[in-house]
Write a protein that holds these residues in place. Structure first.
Motif, PDB file in Angstrom:
ATOM      1  N   ILE A  38      34.683 -13.267 -34.033  1.00 15.08           N
ATOM      2  CA  ILE A  38      33.881 -14.251 -33.311  1.00 15.08           C
ATOM      3  C   ILE A  38      33.929 -15.564 -34.075  1.00 15.08           C
ATOM      4  O   ILE A  38      33.887 -15.590 -35.311  1.00 15.08           O
ATOM      5  N   ASP A  39      34.073 -16.641 -33.342  1.00 11.76           N
ATOM      6  CA  ASP A  39      34.080 -17.987 -33.914  1.00 11.76           C
ATOM      7  C   ASP A  39      33.308 -18.862 -32.937  1.00 11.76           C
ATOM      8  O   ASP A  39      33.806 -19.172 -31.855  1.00 11.76           O
ATOM      9  N   MET A  40      32.066 -19.237 -33.292  1.00 11.21           N
ATOM     10  CA  MET A  40      31.195 -19.832 -32.295  1.00 11.21           C
ATOM     11  C   MET A  40      30.271 -20.876 -32.909  1.00 11.21           C
ATOM     12  O   MET A  40      29.854 -20.749 -34.056  1.00 11.21           O
ATOM     13  N   THR A  41      29.970 -21.912 -32.138  1.00 15.21           N
ATOM     14  CA  THR A  41      28.943 -22.881 -32.494  1.00 15.21           C
ATOM     15  C   THR A  41      27.768 -22.710 -31.529  1.00 15.21           C
ATOM     16  O   THR A  41      27.953 -22.375 -30.361  1.00 15.21           O
ATOM     17  N   MET A  42      26.545 -22.943 -32.050  1.00 20.73           N
ATOM     18  CA  MET A  42      25.339 -22.707 -31.270  1.00 20.73           C
ATOM     19  C   MET A  42      24.297 -23.773 -31.584  1.00 20.73           C
ATOM     20  O   MET A  42      24.347 -24.413 -32.631  1.00 20.73           O
ATOM     21  N   GLY A  77      30.140 -23.585 -27.811  1.00 21.33           N
ATOM     22  CA  GLY A  77      31.596 -23.470 -27.825  1.00 21.33           C
ATOM     23  C   GLY A  77      32.011 -22.298 -28.681  1.00 21.33           C
ATOM     24  O   GLY A  77      31.227 -21.794 -29.476  1.00 21.33           O
ATOM     25  N   GLY A  78      33.254 -21.845 -28.481  1.00 16.48           N
ATOM     26  CA  GLY A  78      33.751 -20.785 -29.324  1.00 16.48           C
ATOM     27  C   GLY A  78      34.392 -19.661 -28.548  1.00 16.48           C
ATOM     28  O   GLY A  78      34.447 -19.674 -27.308  1.00 16.48           O
ATOM     29  N   THR A  79      34.881 -18.668 -29.298  1.00 22.47           N
ATOM     30  CA  THR A  79      35.609 -17.561 -28.704  1.00 22.47           C
ATOM     31  C   THR A  79      35.189 -16.233 -29.321  1.00 22.47           C
ATOM     32  O   THR A  79      34.716 -16.187 -30.461  1.00 22.47           O
ATOM     33  N   ILE A  80      35.373 -15.178 -28.549  1.00 22.47           N
ATOM     34  CA  ILE A  80      35.255 -13.808 -29.017  1.00 22.47           C
ATOM     35  C   ILE A  80      36.608 -13.148 -28.783  1.00 22.47           C
ATOM     36  O   ILE A  80      37.145 -13.192 -27.663  1.00 22.47           O
ATOM     37  N   ASN A  84      44.272  -8.461 -28.995  1.00 20.69           N
ATOM     38  CA  ASN A  84      45.086  -9.579 -28.517  1.00 20.69           C
ATOM     39  C   ASN A  84      44.407 -10.373 -27.407  1.00 20.69           C
ATOM     40  O   ASN A  84      44.996 -11.333 -26.886  1.00 20.69           O
ATOM     41  N   ASP A  85      43.194  -9.990 -27.033  1.00 24.45           N
ATOM     42  CA  ASP A  85      42.492 -10.655 -25.935  1.00 24.45           C
ATOM     43  C   ASP A  85      41.423 -11.582 -26.487  1.00 24.45           C
ATOM     44  O   ASP A  85      40.628 -11.202 -27.344  1.00 24.45           O
ATOM     45  N   SER A  86      41.395 -12.816 -25.970  1.00 26.37           N
ATOM     46  CA  SER A  86      40.431 -13.809 -26.414  1.00 26.37           C
ATOM     47  C   SER A  86      39.591 -14.273 -25.229  1.00 26.37           C
ATOM     48  O   SER A  86      40.116 -14.505 -24.135  1.00 26.37           O
ATOM     49  N   TYR A  87      38.268 -14.414 -25.448  1.00 24.27           N
ATOM     50  CA  TYR A  87      37.337 -14.788 -24.390  1.00 24.27           C
ATOM     51  C   TYR A  87      36.568 -16.026 -24.820  1.00 24.27           C
ATOM     52  O   TYR A  87      36.088 -16.116 -25.959  1.00 24.27           O
ATOM     53  N   THR A  88      36.451 -16.990 -23.930  1.00 24.02           N
ATOM     54  CA  THR A  88      35.726 -18.228 -24.212  1.00 24.02           C
ATOM     55  C   THR A  88      34.249 -18.052 -23.895  1.00 24.02           C
ATOM     56  O   THR A  88      33.886 -17.555 -22.831  1.00 24.02           O
ATOM     57  N   ALA A  89      33.390 -18.457 -24.826  1.00 24.21           N
ATOM     58  CA  ALA A  89      31.945 -18.371 -24.624  1.00 24.21           C
ATOM     59  C   ALA A  89      31.502 -19.515 -23.721  1.00 24.21           C
ATOM     60  O   ALA A  89      31.691 -20.688 -24.053  1.00 24.21           O
ATOM     61  N   VAL A  90      30.908 -19.181 -22.580  1.00 26.97           N
ATOM     62  CA  VAL A  90      30.450 -20.202 -21.634  1.00 26.97           C
ATOM     63  C   VAL A  90      28.940 -20.118 -21.391  1.00 26.97           C
ATOM     64  O   VAL A  90      28.383 -20.938 -20.671  1.00 26.97           O
TER      65      VAL A  90
END
Length: 222
Positions: A38-42, A77-80, A84-90
């Motif tokens: 996980i790489d995310m800003t909050m 912003g960020g991703t999980i 091999n699958d990446s999901y954008t945090a919305v």
């Protein structure tokens, strides 16, 4: 709280660089070898919630623990990534705990509940057990949707069935806020290296208000 220093371990970091910006980065390998990251800003949308009125509670061994939560973080912003699958945090609603202390092993047996209500309110309940398995009085913190705070130690927590050694499917009664709540796991098999850590749903009432929302439960020491 004006901010936290940047915290690093080998595969994890947390950086609170301003009151409205928290960044986390974390990666771990599952038992099947798949890497989850996980790489995310909050940003927080509510004030820091201090537990035990002054930010300190007693653990199961009687020793103090500093403890606060951010109960309503929104991702900016960020991703999980799973394999091999990446999901954008919305969207979403994130609870962040920060707890620290110098406890003995007798302080590590607990049942912890974080309840996030749909009206924006939040409830934290912490129950401890001694080495004989006997419940040691814990405490709870409730912030309603309008921001009003209530603290207490009186409650009734009852599990209605077990998954292996773990008590699950709970009812919670808190007389001070006229609370009667039911916390149910989304599915039973949410164990991880000696813990039961589970996503749950919560329903019930507090006072005259019907309550619903999401919850996370951690059971340690079983």
């Amino acid at each position: 709280i004006h901010g936290l220093p940047e915290i690093h371990s080998d595969n994890h970091s947390i950086n609170w660089s301003s009151p409205n910006h928290i960044a986390i980065s974390s990666a771990a390998k599952a038992t099947d070898g798949v890497v989850i990251a996980i790489d995310m800003t909050m940003r927080p949308t509510k004030d820091v919630l201090f537990h035990g009125r002054n930010g300190f509670i007693s653990m199961g061994d009687g020793l103090p623990s500093g403890y606060y939560s951010l109960t309503n973080l929104l991702p900016t912003g960020g991703t999980i990534t799973v394999g091999n699958d990446s999901y954008t945090a919305v969207g979403g609603r994130i609870w962040l705990d920060h707890q620290w202390g110098d406890w003995t092993w007798a302080g590590y047996n607990w049942d912890w509940f974080s309840l996030r209500f749909d009206d924006g309110g939040a409830l934290m309940l912490f129950q401890f057990r001694n080495n004989a398995g006997k419940v040691v009085p814990g405490n709870w913190t409730y912030r309603d949707g309008d921001g009003n705070l209530t603290y207490g130690t009186e409650y009734e927590l009852r599990a209605h069935r077990r998954y292996h050694s773990y008590p699950i499917d709970w009812s919670i009664k808190i007389p001070d806020i006229e609370g009667a709540l039911k916390v149910s796991p989304l599915f039973d098999n949410q164990t991880f290296i000696g813990l039961w850590e589970g996503l749950c749903v919560v329903t019930g009432k507090i006072g005259d208000s019907r309550m619903s929302g999401a919850a996370f439960v951690e059971l340690n020491g079983y």
